[in-house]
Design an enzyme around this catalytic site. Structure first.
Site, PDB file in Angstrom:
ATOM      1  CG  ASP A 129      -2.112  -0.929   1.042  1.00 41.76           C
ATOM      2  OD1 ASP A 129      -2.045  -1.804   0.159  1.00 41.76           O
ATOM      3  OD2 ASP A 129      -3.094  -0.790   1.775  1.00 41.76           O
ATOM      4  CB  SER A 172      -2.518   4.529   5.640  1.00 44.10           C
ATOM      5  OG  SER A 172      -1.437   3.987   6.351  1.00 44.10           O
TER       6      SER A 172
END
Length: 562
Positions: free
Chosen positions: A84, A478
């Site tokens: 990510d 996140s």
């Protein structure tokens, strides 16, 4: 294993299976003496693209040794993975959450096609861990999860500092971009930070999504004790991997399958540890998705229930200053379970010991890193689920990473229809303190893929706006995000949720203690906007993401397929 029928018998026993045996012999992994022994798959997500996965070759060998020592036959097969951090802020992030469903389908497909008796899931980062667990819960065979471990802290003497300090990915690269744009640091300092923030193999150093899911997995009893916090570079990780291989054969022998361990009680243990540590808000997607595959009744309301019962006792980055290596040296997840024994269920684990047995045998080696429940960092757990006129089906905030002065906030909306629009406005200095950024059409369907918004949130922090602005989105964040950032707003804009009707200047009120997120629009005006609303054209119309957008459900239900 003689006399006990194995799932793999259908693939390898009898005259009719001679062609299958011939093909297995051709692999060099299988021989006539292996017929009748458990066939155990090692689902490895090794690749050279993700630092959390580059150390897996040695772990694969260790798991193989353990399976063989236990009397099984090991077979490695690959699973895809996305970092990510690398995909963040660009088109690649559209694929991150959707990759979870690919991985779950891949586990099901390979294990069922080959009639494997058990699995060791070798994983580490972001969507890979929940995807693998979803897959094995779906097919319900014995499995042990091996998370490859966190990265160690970086070190660098920053300008103006007399001693080297510890570095982590989010604070010292993502947030450093904002400091660079504001003139706080120069090109040379930024280059030194990016060279030293990530010193080697492992999942990023704080309690971001990868490490949060590793901790949740161990707390649920799916990994061996100590697995989650043991750093990737420690020899202890290799020993855990070997032990995991041996244990999965024992699970096969005893007929203990995944759904025997993935239950509502064990999932609540995972949520309890998540709350105690202040983990990533992405668990509010992944845990309900795992529960869905296992047939367990877990919804978003459970997160609020557990949060009210379990205090926040360990303050790791991004909200705090401790690192995963500190949690490891303080005793790891067994020590956290010891602190939480009064708030968790006594459930079986892959180790053969129950969760209470693991808690009783653990030691807490650092009272600051893992505090007593009587002296927490915060009286409630790390996560909160909010509801209100802007999010009737719910939204999520990592409350342990929000400062006290921002727990209640009210301001005019600044509305953007994509992450790119938002990031441009922040970088150009168009956002002012006191405003509420409303970032929409980034949900599971609208994104598609529900991108993480670490780039804009880190830019806000780096530019000094982290404690004067709020950001609300139907996308997600996140695990490295900190501040008043509200994600998973449901229903999403693409589904005609109220967030689609917000206009510039509408007043938005955030009240985390009261679990509310409201937009101050007169009901008649809201209904007028609803009638005039037209769905936005899909951003991506071909390929996997187009198919994903048609199948995926709301973030409030874990963004699983219909």
């Amino acid at each position: 294993m003689s006399g006990k029928k194995l799932k793999s018998d259908i693939a390898v026993k009898g005259v009719d299976r001679a062609p299958s045996r011939a093909l297995l012999y051709a692999t060099g992994q299988y021989a006539p003496r292996h017929v009748g022994k458990p066939m155990v798959g090692i689902a490895s997500s090794f690749n050279d693209l993700i630092p959390g996965h580059t150390s897996m070759r040695s772990l694969e060998r260790a798991v193989e040794r353990g399976i063989a020592a236990g009397g099984g036959v090991p077979f490695i097969f690959g699973m895809p993975g996305i970092c990510d951090g690398i995909a963040m802020g660009q088109k690649g992030m559209h694929y991150s959450l959707p990759s979870r469903e690919l991985i779950a389908d891949g586990i099901e497909t390979v294990a069922e096609a080959n009639q494997l008796d058990g699995l060791v899931l070798l994983t580490n980062c972001d969507k890979i861990t929940p995807g693998m667990i979803m897959g094995v819960a779906r097919i319900n065979i014995p499995a042990v999860v091996v998370t490859a471990g966190p990265m160690l802290a970086g070190h660098w003497r920053k300008k103006g500092e007399s001693q080297p300090c510890r570095l982590s990915l989010v604070r010292d690269t993502f947030e450093a971009i904002g400091r660079h744009r504001s003139g706080e640091i120069d090109d040379e300092e930024l280059t030194n930070l990016e060279l030293r923030a990530c010193p080697g193999a492992g999942s990023c150093q704080g309690l971001y999504t990868a490490n949060t899911m590793a901790c949740v997995t161990e707390a649920m009893g799916l990994s061996m004790p100590g697995c989650a916090a043991t750093p990737a570079v420690e020899a202890a990780k290799v020993r855990i991997a070997e032990q995991s291989g041996e244990r999965v054969v024992e699970l096969v022998r005893k007929g203990i399958s995944s759904r025997d361990l993935i239950t509502a009680d064990s999932i609540r243990n995972g949520i309890a540890v998540d709350m105690a540590l202040g983990g990533s808000s992405n668990t509010c997607l992944h845990i309900p998705a795992i529960a869905h595959e296992a047939g367990a009744d877990i919804n978003l309301e459970v997160f609020n229930e557990v949060s009210s019962e379990v205090p926040h006792i360990s303050n790791l980055r991004p909200g705090g200053d401790y690192f995963m290596e500190d949690l490891y040296h303080a005793g790891g997840i067994p020590a956290v379970l010891k602190r939480l024994k009064g708030a968790i269920n006594d459930v079986p684990t892959v180790s053969g010991d129950s969760s209470y047995m693991i808690a009783d045998s653990a030691e807490v080696y650092n009272e600051s890193v893992i505090r007593p429940v009587s002296n927490p960092y915060h009286s409630e757990g790390g996560m909160a689920v909010l509801k209100g006129s802007l999010a009737p089906d719910g939204c999520v905030v990592k409350q342990s990473a929000v400062t006290d002065e921002m727990l209640r906030f009210r301001g005019p909306a600044r509305v953007f229809n994509s992450e790119e629009e938002t990031s441009r406005a922040i970088s150009k200095g168009e956002i002012e303190g006191g405003e509420v950024i409303v970032l929409r059409y980034e949900g599971p369907k609208g994104g598609p893929g529900m991108r993480e918004m670490l780039s804009p949130t880190s830019a806000l922090v780096g530019m000094g706006l982290g404690n004067s602005c709020a950001l609300i989105t139907d996308g997600r964040f996140s695990g490295g995000t900190r501040g008043p950032c509200i994600g998973h707003v449901s229903p999403e804009a693409a589904a005609g949720g109220p967030i689609a009707f917000v206009e510039e200047g509408d007043m938005v009120e955030l009240n985390i203690p009261e679990r509310k997120l409201e937009v101050e629009i007169d009901p008649s005006e809201l209904e007028k906007r609803r009638k005039n609303w037209q769905p936005v054209e899909p951003k991506i119309k071909t390929g996997y993401l187009a198919r994903y957008a048609k199948l995926v459900t709301s973030a409030a239900t874990g963004a699983v397929y219909e």
